[in-house]
Enzyme design. Structure first.
Site, PDB file in Angstrom:
ATOM      1  N   ASP A   1       7.060   3.631   3.487  1.00 59.57           N
ATOM      2  CA  ASP A   1       7.318   4.719   4.427  1.00 59.57           C
ATOM      3  C   ASP A   1       8.810   4.682   4.776  1.00 59.57           C
ATOM      4  O   ASP A   1       9.641   5.175   4.012  1.00 59.57           O
ATOM      5  CB  ASP A   1       6.407   4.501   5.637  1.00 59.57           C
ATOM      6  CG  ASP A   1       6.445   5.632   6.636  1.00 59.57           C
ATOM      7  OD1 ASP A   1       6.611   6.787   6.222  1.00 59.57           O
ATOM      8  OD2 ASP A   1       6.311   5.372   7.841  1.00 59.57           O
TER       9      ASP A   1
ATOM     10  N   ASP B   1      -4.989   2.258   7.149  1.00 57.76           N
ATOM     11  CA  ASP B   1      -5.691   2.440   8.428  1.00 57.76           C
ATOM     12  C   ASP B   1      -4.934   3.338   9.397  1.00 57.76           C
ATOM     13  O   ASP B   1      -3.735   3.564   9.261  1.00 57.76           O
ATOM     14  CB  ASP B   1      -5.884   1.085   9.107  1.00 57.76           C
ATOM     15  CG  ASP B   1      -4.585   0.558   9.710  1.00 57.76           C
ATOM     16  OD1 ASP B   1      -3.563   0.520   8.995  1.00 57.76           O
ATOM     17  OD2 ASP B   1      -4.579   0.215  10.903  1.00 57.76           O
TER      18      ASP B   1
ATOM     19  N   ASP C   1       0.822  -1.209   0.000  1.00 59.44           N
ATOM     20  CA  ASP C   1       0.000   0.000   0.000  1.00 59.44           C
ATOM     21  C   ASP C   1       0.857   1.260   0.000  1.00 59.44           C
ATOM     22  O   ASP C   1       0.649   2.171  -0.789  1.00 59.44           O
ATOM     23  CB  ASP C   1      -0.985   0.012   1.186  1.00 59.44           C
ATOM     24  CG  ASP C   1      -0.319  -0.266   2.528  1.00 59.44           C
ATOM     25  OD1 ASP C   1       0.921  -0.465   2.580  1.00 59.44           O
ATOM     26  OD2 ASP C   1      -1.028  -0.293   3.545  1.00 59.44           O
TER      27      ASP C   1
HETATM   28  P1  IMP Z   1       7.487   0.978   6.387  1.00 64.14           P
HETATM   29  O1  IMP Z   1       8.026  -0.339   6.849  1.00 64.14           O
HETATM   30  O2  IMP Z   1       7.850   2.080   7.354  1.00 64.14           O
HETATM   31  O3  IMP Z   1       7.853   1.327   4.984  1.00 64.14           O
HETATM   32  O4  IMP Z   1       5.926   0.932   6.504  1.00 64.14           O
HETATM   33  C1  IMP Z   1       5.161   0.044   5.843  1.00 64.14           C
HETATM   34  C2  IMP Z   1       3.779  -0.067   6.435  1.00 64.14           C
HETATM   35  O5  IMP Z   1       3.478   0.933   7.407  1.00 64.14           O
HETATM   36  C3  IMP Z   1       2.760   0.127   5.355  1.00 64.14           C
HETATM   37  O6  IMP Z   1       2.526  -1.057   4.661  1.00 64.14           O
HETATM   38  C4  IMP Z   1       1.559   0.606   6.133  1.00 64.14           C
HETATM   39  O7  IMP Z   1       0.824  -0.500   6.603  1.00 64.14           O
HETATM   40  C5  IMP Z   1       2.144   1.364   7.302  1.00 64.14           C
HETATM   41  N1  IMP Z   1       2.121   2.808   7.043  1.00 64.14           N
HETATM   42  C6  IMP Z   1       3.160   3.606   6.748  1.00 64.14           C
HETATM   43  N2  IMP Z   1       2.774   4.879   6.541  1.00 64.14           N
HETATM   44  C7  IMP Z   1       1.421   4.878   6.689  1.00 64.14           C
HETATM   45  C8  IMP Z   1       0.412   5.900   6.565  1.00 64.14           C
HETATM   46  O8  IMP Z   1       0.657   7.073   6.263  1.00 64.14           O
HETATM   47  N3  IMP Z   1      -0.865   5.483   6.783  1.00 64.14           N
HETATM   48  C9  IMP Z   1      -1.208   4.211   7.088  1.00 64.14           C
HETATM   49  N4  IMP Z   1      -0.296   3.226   7.199  1.00 64.14           N
HETATM   50  C10 IMP Z   1       1.010   3.562   7.004  1.00 64.14           C
END
Ligand code: IMP
Length: 177
Positions: free
Chosen positions: A102, A158, A99
């Protein structure tokens, strides 16, 4: 905390248009490869469901679950698989559908873990990308939209397991009551 949807970032129509474009591009690139689409639960379920319906090619779909943020908007930095895929990846062309990217830590972990299973190729398609927040460099091969550092909800995304059902993508604002 009081939660308000501060602004609509992408409308239903904008999302539909971009998802269609991504599906068409993927259909061209994977036309002869019989890809395995790996959907990262739970946030990508809505996006992936729309995306694969714009991919009229031979493909398989499976689902993987990773540990999530819990009720916070910050990543713990800890990633683990809580539900694994069932299909053997050996020699398969694997497309991970996410999705939002981040920090990149989830995808870094998934690339390393799934890479050990010897797929023929391993690529990433993410609906949203927040490049300014990156802590791990991951190659995102297909991106729907690049966004600034907002916490976004809707279209599968979410906050504390809520707002996934919104048909648009909005920015969530949290304020002390
Ligand atoms: P990462 O490991 O920090 O790249 O984050 C991945 C996961 O964090 C995503 O698949 C989302 O489920 C969640 N996430 C990161 N940013 C957001 C946001 O702005 N809204 C909702 N979920 C987020």
């Amino acid at each position: 905390m009081r939660e308000t949807i501060e602004q609509q970032l992408f409308s239903v129509d904008e999302i539909a248009q971009r998802v269609q474009e991504l599906g068409q591009q993927l259909s061209l690139d994977y036309a002869q490869l019989d890809p395995l689409v790996v959907v990262v639960l739970k946030g990508s379920a809505v996006f992936a469901s729309d995306l694969i319906r714009h991919m009229p090619i031979s493909l398989q779909v499976d689902y993987i679950g990773t540990s999530s943020y819990g009720d916070d908007t910050q990543s713990s930095g800890q990633v683990r698989i809580v539900k694994d895929i069932e299909v053997n990846l050996l020699g398969r062309h694997v497309l991970i559908v996410e999705d939002i990217v981040d920090t990149g830590l989830t995808l870094q972990y998934l690339l390393a873990t799934l890479g050990l299973r010897e797929p023929a190729s391993l690529k990433i398609c993410a609906l949203l990308d927040k490049p300014s927040r990156r802590r791990a460099e991951v190659p995102v091969d297909y991106v729907g939209f690049s966004i600034d550092d907002h916490f976004v909800i809707g279209y599968g995304l979410d906050y504390a397991s809520r707002y996934r059902q919104l048909p648009f993508i909005g920015v969530l604002k949290l304020e002390e009551e």
